[in-house]
Design an enzyme around this catalytic site. Structure first.
Site, PDB file in Angstrom:
ATOM      1  N   HIS A 162     -96.608  11.225 -57.650  1.00 11.59           N
ATOM      2  CA  HIS A 162     -97.420  11.528 -56.907  1.00 11.59           C
ATOM      3  C   HIS A 162     -98.270  10.479 -56.446  1.00 11.59           C
ATOM      4  O   HIS A 162     -99.402  10.495 -56.193  1.00 11.59           O
ATOM      5  CB  HIS A 162     -98.240  12.799 -57.309  1.00 11.59           C
ATOM      6  CG  HIS A 162     -97.620  13.919 -57.885  1.00 11.59           C
ATOM      7  ND1 HIS A 162     -97.272  14.880 -57.095  1.00 11.59           N
ATOM      8  CD2 HIS A 162     -97.215  14.120 -59.293  1.00 11.59           C
ATOM      9  CE1 HIS A 162     -96.536  15.815 -58.123  1.00 11.59           C
ATOM     10  NE2 HIS A 162     -96.391  15.316 -58.936  1.00 11.59           N
ATOM     11  N   SER A 283    -101.908 -11.418 -37.101  1.00 11.07           N
ATOM     12  CA  SER A 283    -102.658 -10.532 -36.192  1.00 11.07           C
ATOM     13  C   SER A 283    -103.011 -11.416 -35.058  1.00 11.07           C
ATOM     14  O   SER A 283    -103.560 -12.573 -35.190  1.00 11.07           O
ATOM     15  CB  SER A 283    -103.523  -9.699 -36.697  1.00 11.07           C
ATOM     16  OG  SER A 283    -104.805  -9.664 -35.870  1.00 11.07           O
ATOM     17  N   LYS A 289    -105.125 -11.866 -41.353  1.00  7.10           N
ATOM     18  CA  LYS A 289    -104.122 -10.952 -41.654  1.00  7.10           C
ATOM     19  C   LYS A 289    -102.624 -11.507 -41.914  1.00  7.10           C
ATOM     20  O   LYS A 289    -102.335 -12.615 -41.346  1.00  7.10           O
ATOM     21  CB  LYS A 289    -103.911 -10.167 -40.407  1.00  7.10           C
ATOM     22  CG  LYS A 289    -105.220  -9.224 -40.182  1.00  7.10           C
ATOM     23  CD  LYS A 289    -105.042  -8.050 -41.193  1.00  7.10           C
ATOM     24  CE  LYS A 289    -104.418  -6.947 -40.622  1.00  7.10           C
ATOM     25  NZ  LYS A 289    -103.938  -5.547 -41.386  1.00  7.10           N
ATOM     26  N   GLU A 296     -92.090  -2.625 -42.204  1.00  8.72           N
ATOM     27  CA  GLU A 296     -92.267  -1.714 -41.303  1.00  8.72           C
ATOM     28  C   GLU A 296     -90.914  -1.378 -40.409  1.00  8.72           C
ATOM     29  O   GLU A 296     -90.810  -0.423 -40.103  1.00  8.72           O
ATOM     30  CB  GLU A 296     -93.579  -2.093 -40.503  1.00  8.72           C
ATOM     31  CG  GLU A 296     -94.667  -1.605 -41.452  1.00  8.72           C
ATOM     32  CD  GLU A 296     -95.852  -2.370 -41.017  1.00  8.72           C
ATOM     33  OE1 GLU A 296     -95.825  -2.657 -39.792  1.00  8.72           O
ATOM     34  OE2 GLU A 296     -97.001  -2.813 -41.882  1.00  8.72           O
TER      35      GLU A 296
END
Ligand code: ARG
Length: 462
Positions: A162, A283, A289, A296
């Protein structure tokens, strides 16, 4: 045989009107299926060799056709072939060109076959190669994982259920879980080869043929195991496409789960793995960043692969038997899926080669969340002859105590522990050590260092 002058379609004896430009635009598949040119030519050569062996065509015609086909193969390989949408697909484009090269004798090539059996023969041969390439990429990833797992047998990290701290594990053990996933993928693809391995060539349009063909001969020539049994099923069947797409979907799902995990681990909240600058992006507005875009990409692409499986399932649903144009889309779906999967496997390999575990942070995180509670319960069962449920209750009380005192389990004194279970002795303190905890999980498949070592060795030998 219809004359092949003025670039007319093969069926111009029967169909008198020019095909509507709209249909010409959407009905052709050459941009997609030209990828099958080698397989198509291979199938055609086997076919005409069989026709000659069976005395259906002459030696001279067979040789002329094979000469023409080999010339076409060279032209396409060297990008000197002009594909024409007017001729719909790779089969007709090649046949048309054959007429230009060898003349009217080209008209013998399509004796005793149809594009319906031709196209699935091509696709099956292509899929065999694709499966081998996927298998090779899977092997490469497995090797990479084994290498990293071996270096991280003793890297301690929290194991989650979990996404909450559960019990301590070795990072090596965790990585070896990926090996199991990819080994299953390999098996799945290999199983597909079994079903795929039946030769469709010779079932013709849907009935078989009145010519005295030898399907065993083409089966051997094309490396299939046996000819398919039923001509109608053969031209209708795309189960092998579904098997392939399903296997690709499961493999993509594995890749996506790994990607998701690494995204979480790399997040600033977790920060337990670091990604090399080679595999992050910046970014356009936030100068600080470093984003895990590649991961992804992997997670996102699994969606496209599932979509492809569902497209094919949907195309097949309610399609009566034998050939329909609907089936033409199978190739685009398969090729897209193949390209995504091969890409994804290569990217994942690159990612795995370019991450490093933040061992300090892993250990720190493993120290929170009372992760040795189960070890304490096990200890009570083993050393104080009580049932597991009873031990579970006593351990929960000890966890409550630690939480109240804002302490970790290992920081509780023996006096404090004895308040909950008077029979406890100093000996219990060893169960709070994470390394002891991990190494106590010696059951087959468990996370003990010795187990992992053995498992890595087993796979390395393989
Ligand atoms: N290009 C077609 C396909 O991929 C080949 C089979 C054509 N057969 C037919 N009866 N129109 O499905």
């Amino acid at each position: 045989m219809a004359k092949n002058k003025n670039n007319q379609a093969i069926w111009n004896t029967r169909i008198k009107k020019q095909t509507s430009s709209l249909f010409l635009r959407v009905g052709n598949s050459i941009d997609v299926d030209k990828r099958l040119f080698k397989e198509d030519i291979m199938g055609s050569i086997a076919h005409v060799e069989m026709l000659f062996k069976q005395k259906i065509i002459s030696f001279k015609i067979k040789n002329k056709i094979i000469y023409g086909l080999n010339k076409i193969k060279k032209e396409i390989s060297k990008k000197k072939f002009k594909f024409d949408k007017k001729y719909e697909d790779i089969h007709m484009n090649i046949e048309k060109r054959l007429f230009q090269i060898i003349g009217e004798d080209a008209g013998y090539i399509h004796t005793a076959r149809s594009r319906n059996d031709q196209v699935i023969t091509d696709l099956k041969i292509w899929m065999r190669d694709s499966t081998n390439t996927i298998d090779y990429s899977l092997d490469k990833i497995i090797k990479t994982i084994l290498k990293i797992a071996e270096k991280n047998i003793e890297t301690i990290m929290p194991g989650f259920t979990h996404l909450k701290n559960a019990q301590a594990i070795s990072l090596g053990h965790y990585l070896m879980a990926f090996v199991e996933m990819f080994e299953r993928d390999k098996k799945r693809f290999l199983n597909n080869m079994e079903c795929l391995n039946e030769n469709p060539l010779g079932v013709s349009a849907l009935t078989g043929t009145s010519f005295n063909i030898d399907r065993e001969y083409t089966t051997k020539k094309l490396g299939f195991k046996k000819p398919t049994n039923n001509s109608i099923d053969t031209v209708s069947d795309r189960d092998f496409v579904l098997d392939y797409l399903y296997s690709c979907s499961v493999c993509s799902m594995h890749i996506s789960r790994i990607a998701e995990e690494f995204i979480i681990w790399n997040s600033d909240g977790f920060n337990i793995v670091k990604l090399n600058d080679k595999i992050v992006t910046g970014s356009s507005i936030m100068p600080q960043k470093k984003n895990p875009d590649l991961l992804e990409y992997l997670r996102g692409k699994s969606g496209s692969v599932y979509g492809n499986l569902f497209s094919m399932l949907t195309i097949l649903k309610r399609l009566p038997l034998s050939y329909f144009k609907d089936l033409q889309d199978d190739k685009e779906i398969v090729f897209k899926t193949n390209d995504i999967l091969i890409n994804s496997l290569n990217i994942l390999d690159e990612v795995l080669n370019n991450f490093s575990p933040n061992k300090k942070k892993m250990l720190e995180l493993a120290g929170s969340g009372f992760m040795t509670a189960t070890d304490l319960a096990d200890y009570l069962v083993k050393n104080h002859s009580i049932s597991f449920r009873n031990a579970y209750q006593k351990t929960a009380a000890i966890v409550n105590l630690a939480e109240k005192k804002r302490k970790r389990l290992e920081d509780l004194t023996i006096v404090e522990l004895k308040k909950v279970e008077p029979k406890l002795t100093e000996d219990v303190l060893k169960v709070f050590n994470l390394k002891n905890s991990i190494n106590s999980k010696k059951s087959y498949g468990g996370t003990a260092f010795a187990n992992i070592k053995k498992m890595i060795l087993k796979y390395k030998k393989k």
